[in-house]
Design a protein around this motif. Structure first.
Motif, short mmCIF file in Angstrom:
data_model
loop_
_atom_site.label_atom_id
_atom_site.label_comp_id
_atom_site.label_asym_id
_atom_site.label_seq_id
_atom_site.Cartn_x
_atom_site.Cartn_y
_atom_site.Cartn_z
N MET A 1 -54.27 -70.10 -100.08
CA MET A 1 -53.21 -71.02 -100.45
C MET A 1 -53.24 -72.20 -99.46
O MET A 1 -53.28 -72.01 -98.25
N THR A 2 -53.23 -73.42 -99.97
CA THR A 2 -53.26 -74.60 -99.11
C THR A 2 -51.88 -74.85 -98.52
O THR A 2 -50.87 -74.30 -98.98
N ASN A 3 -51.84 -75.69 -97.49
CA ASN A 3 -50.55 -76.05 -96.91
C ASN A 3 -49.65 -76.71 -97.94
O ASN A 3 -48.44 -76.49 -97.95
N HIS A 4 -50.26 -77.53 -98.82
CA HIS A 4 -49.48 -78.18 -99.87
C HIS A 4 -48.78 -77.14 -100.74
O HIS A 4 -47.59 -77.26 -101.04
N ASP A 5 -49.51 -76.11 -101.13
CA ASP A 5 -48.94 -75.05 -101.95
C ASP A 5 -47.83 -74.30 -101.20
O ASP A 5 -46.79 -73.98 -101.76
N LYS A 6 -48.06 -74.04 -99.91
CA LYS A 6 -47.07 -73.34 -99.09
C LYS A 6 -45.80 -74.18 -98.95
O LYS A 6 -44.68 -73.66 -99.02
N ASN A 7 -45.98 -75.48 -98.75
CA ASN A 7 -44.82 -76.37 -98.61
C ASN A 7 -44.02 -76.43 -99.91
O ASN A 7 -42.79 -76.38 -99.89
N LEU A 8 -44.72 -76.53 -101.02
CA LEU A 8 -44.05 -76.55 -102.32
C LEU A 8 -43.32 -75.24 -102.56
O LEU A 8 -42.16 -75.23 -102.99
N THR A 9 -43.96 -74.12 -102.25
CA THR A 9 -43.34 -72.81 -102.42
C THR A 9 -42.09 -72.69 -101.56
O THR A 9 -41.04 -72.22 -102.01
N ARG A 10 -42.18 -73.15 -100.32
CA ARG A 10 -41.02 -73.09 -99.41
C ARG A 10 -39.88 -73.96 -99.93
O ARG A 10 -38.72 -73.54 -99.94
N ALA A 11 -40.19 -75.17 -100.38
CA ALA A 11 -39.17 -76.06 -100.91
C ALA A 11 -38.51 -75.48 -102.16
O ALA A 11 -37.28 -75.49 -102.30
N LEU A 12 -39.32 -74.93 -103.05
CA LEU A 12 -38.77 -74.34 -104.27
C LEU A 12 -37.91 -73.11 -103.97
O LEU A 12 -36.88 -72.89 -104.62
N ALA A 13 -38.31 -72.34 -102.96
CA ALA A 13 -37.51 -71.17 -102.56
C ALA A 13 -36.14 -71.63 -102.07
O ALA A 13 -35.11 -71.00 -102.38
N ILE A 14 -36.10 -72.73 -101.33
CA ILE A 14 -34.82 -73.27 -100.85
C ILE A 14 -34.00 -73.77 -102.04
O ILE A 14 -32.81 -73.48 -102.14
N LEU A 15 -34.63 -74.50 -102.94
CA LEU A 15 -33.91 -75.07 -104.08
C LEU A 15 -33.36 -74.01 -105.03
O LEU A 15 -32.31 -74.21 -105.63
N THR A 16 -34.03 -72.88 -105.16
CA THR A 16 -33.55 -71.84 -106.07
C THR A 16 -32.27 -71.18 -105.58
O THR A 16 -31.60 -70.48 -106.34
N THR A 17 -31.89 -71.43 -104.32
CA THR A 17 -30.63 -70.89 -103.81
C THR A 17 -29.45 -71.76 -104.23
O THR A 17 -28.33 -71.51 -103.81
N GLU A 18 -29.72 -72.77 -105.06
CA GLU A 18 -28.68 -73.68 -105.57
C GLU A 18 -27.91 -74.33 -104.43
O GLU A 18 -26.69 -74.23 -104.32
N VAL A 19 -28.64 -75.02 -103.60
CA VAL A 19 -28.07 -75.72 -102.44
C VAL A 19 -27.14 -76.83 -102.91
O VAL A 19 -27.43 -77.54 -103.86
N ASP A 20 -25.99 -76.94 -102.25
CA ASP A 20 -25.18 -78.14 -102.47
C ASP A 20 -25.07 -78.87 -101.14
O ASP A 20 -25.55 -78.40 -100.11
N GLU A 21 -24.48 -80.06 -101.15
CA GLU A 21 -24.51 -80.90 -99.96
C GLU A 21 -23.86 -80.25 -98.74
O GLU A 21 -24.19 -80.59 -97.61
#
Length: 92
Positions: free
Chosen positions: A1-21
């Motif tokens: 897995m490339t760093n790009h893929d890891k970064n995207l996976t990490r960002a998506l994992a954060i976003l799936t927690t339904e972050v609000d401001e």
């Protein structure tokens, strides 16, 4: 897995927690999102932040910080102006 893929996976994992401001805060040059500390000076973490900024809640958070900084600068200006007036009175 490339760093790009890891970064995207990490960002998506954060976003799936339904972050609000309210889940985003700033501390000592880092952005903390739901306990995840992201330092924009580290390339991979900067990449995660770039992905997160596509979400409107992160835009709201940044706008809140910008507005607060303007308010704090205005408060600071009041004291600088008062100091300048004192200097002028002393010089007269």
């Amino acid at each position: 897995m490339t760093n790009h893929d890891k970064n995207l996976t990490r960002a998506l994992a954060i976003l799936t927690t339904e972050v609000d401001e309210t889940d985003v805060c700033f501390e000592a040059g880092s952005v903390i999102v739901r306990g995840q500390r992201l330092n924009p000076l580290i390339d991979d973490e900067r990449a995660v932040l770039a992905i997160l900024m596509a979400d409107k809640e992160f835009g709201f958070s940044v706008s809140t910080v910008e507005n607060l900084a303007k308010e704090l600068r205005a408060l600071q200006r009041v004291w600088f102006d008062a100091a300048d007036e004192l200097k002028l009175e002393e010089a007269a």
